[in-house]
Scaffold this active site. Sequence first.
Site, PDB file in Angstrom:
ATOM      1  N   ASP A  95      17.943  24.699  63.137  1.00  0.00           N
ATOM      2  CA  ASP A  95      18.157  23.639  64.127  1.00  0.00           C
ATOM      3  C   ASP A  95      18.652  24.260  65.448  1.00  0.00           C
ATOM      4  O   ASP A  95      18.782  25.485  65.562  1.00  0.00           O
ATOM      5  CB  ASP A  95      19.175  22.663  63.504  1.00  0.00           C
ATOM      6  CG  ASP A  95      19.139  21.278  64.107  1.00  0.00           C
ATOM      7  OD1 ASP A  95      18.283  21.006  64.956  1.00  0.00           O
ATOM      8  OD2 ASP A  95      19.989  20.451  63.715  1.00  0.00           O
ATOM      9  N   GLY A 213      24.672  11.738  66.198  1.00  0.00           N
ATOM     10  CA  GLY A 213      25.783  10.938  65.698  1.00  0.00           C
ATOM     11  C   GLY A 213      25.369   9.481  65.555  1.00  0.00           C
ATOM     12  O   GLY A 213      24.252   9.093  65.875  1.00  0.00           O
ATOM     13  N   HIS A 249      15.166  13.718  67.438  1.00  0.00           N
ATOM     14  CA  HIS A 249      16.535  14.180  67.152  1.00  0.00           C
ATOM     15  C   HIS A 249      17.469  12.982  67.108  1.00  0.00           C
ATOM     16  O   HIS A 249      17.192  11.943  67.703  1.00  0.00           O
ATOM     17  CB  HIS A 249      17.008  15.146  68.239  1.00  0.00           C
ATOM     18  CG  HIS A 249      16.505  16.533  68.025  1.00  0.00           C
ATOM     19  ND1 HIS A 249      17.316  17.583  67.694  1.00  0.00           N
ATOM     20  CD2 HIS A 249      15.250  17.026  68.059  1.00  0.00           C
ATOM     21  CE1 HIS A 249      16.577  18.666  67.544  1.00  0.00           C
ATOM     22  NE2 HIS A 249      15.327  18.364  67.759  1.00  0.00           N
ATOM     23  N   SER A 252      19.869   9.622  62.800  1.00  0.00           N
ATOM     24  CA  SER A 252      20.848   8.811  62.059  1.00  0.00           C
ATOM     25  C   SER A 252      21.179   7.540  62.822  1.00  0.00           C
ATOM     26  O   SER A 252      21.368   7.557  64.035  1.00  0.00           O
ATOM     27  CB  SER A 252      22.146   9.605  61.843  1.00  0.00           C
ATOM     28  OG  SER A 252      21.928  10.655  60.929  1.00  0.00           O
ATOM     29  N   THR A 274      24.011  13.089  60.401  1.00  0.00           N
ATOM     30  CA  THR A 274      25.213  12.254  60.274  1.00  0.00           C
ATOM     31  C   THR A 274      25.147  11.295  59.086  1.00  0.00           C
ATOM     32  O   THR A 274      26.115  11.169  58.324  1.00  0.00           O
ATOM     33  CB  THR A 274      25.427  11.469  61.584  1.00  0.00           C
ATOM     34  OG1 THR A 274      25.386  12.404  62.661  1.00  0.00           O
ATOM     35  CG2 THR A 274      26.760  10.753  61.578  1.00  0.00           C
TER      36      THR A 274
HETATM   37 ZN   LIG Z   1      19.302  17.633  67.496  1.00  0.00          ZN
END
Ligand SMILES: [Zn+2]
Length: 346
Positions: A95, A213, A249, A252, A274
Site C-alpha cells: 500500500d 478512515g 482508496h 471503509s 478501517t
Molecule cells: Zn489509501
Amino acid sequence: MPVVDYERYCEMLDRARSGHFAYPAINVTSLTTANAVLKGLAESESDGIIQVSTGGAAFASGSAIKSMMLGAISIAEHVHRVAARYPINVALHTDHCQADKLKDFVLPLVEETERRRARGLPNLFNSHMFDGSALPLDKNLDVAVSLLERFRRNDLILEIEAGVVGGEEDGVRASGAAKLYTTPADTLEVARRMNAVHGARYLLAATFGNVHGVYKPGHVKLRPSILKDCQDAVVSAFGEAARFYLVFHGGSGSELRDIHEALDYGVVKMNIDTDMQYAFTRAIADHCFKNYDGVLRVDGDIGNKKSYDPRTYLTLAENAMADRVKASVAALRATGTTTARLVGTH
Ligand SMILES: [Zn+2]
C-alpha cells in the site's frame, strides 16, 4: 491456489473491469489477519488482494525490529505458503509508499523479487503502490515512469495516485488544502506519461472525495462521477486501450450506492482497512467484556486459562474479520466470481 502470477493477475483485473465488479484489497498486519482475508475470500468464492502498508509491515516485523521490509517479506512468505490451500486466487500488494520511503520499502522488495526471479522463483509481491500525491504531478510522474520501466521488466504492476485521499492512514494525514478531487486534465497527463512505457500495467488511484478512515454520515462527499469524467476524457484522447483500471482508496464506511457507481466507472480494487480493524477488535472486546472474570485474575482469583489464551479471542477475531471480508466482497459484486476452481487442482 498459489499466489497469482502476472498473467493471472492481469486476467483478474480485466475480468473485474469488464464485469463491473472489484476485488477487496485488505490491509493485514499479522498472520491472523492474513488468514482472515483468505478465509473470507474462500467462503465468498471470490479472488482478492492482500496488502501491507509501511506501518503494518514495520509492525509485523516486531516492535524491537520495526523493519518495513522484513515485515512485508514475512507476511508475503506466509501467504505464499498457505494460499495454495484456499480455492481462490490471491494477489499480494504493498500500500501507500511515499517518495521518501521508497528506498526502505518498495525498492528493497523489488530487489527481493529480482533475486527470486533470477533463481526461477515466483515474485514476492505482485504489485506495489507509489504514492507521489504530495508531489507536483510532473514530479510524481517522473518517479512513477522510472518505477514502471523497472516493474515492466519484472512482471510487476504499479499503482499510482493522482489527487489526494483525505483523512489519515498510518499516521500520514492529508493537508486540509489537499486536492481531494482528481481532474480529467490530471488523468490525461497520467495516461500520456504512463502509456509511453509500452506493455507495462498500472493501476490509478484517482480521488473523488475519498478519505481514509470512517466518519459520521454527511462528513464525506463522494463524487464518483469524477471517475466517469476522467475515463471519458482519456478514452476520447487516447482510445479505448487507455481506459484506466481504477483503485478506490478509503473504501471503509462508503455508501453502497457510491461503491456501485464507482464499479460501473472502472474501479477494480477497493482498499478496506478501517472496517476490518473494527471487525477484528469488536470480536475481542466482546469476548473480554463477556468473560471479564475469565480473562482477568479478579480479586486474587485465577481467571480461566481458556478465556485468556490468545488463540481463543484471536480465533473469534479471525472469524469476525473473515465475515467482514465476505460483506465487502458482496458490496463489490464479487461473490462467486473466482475462476480458481475452473483451473485449480488443489
Ligand atoms: Zn489509501
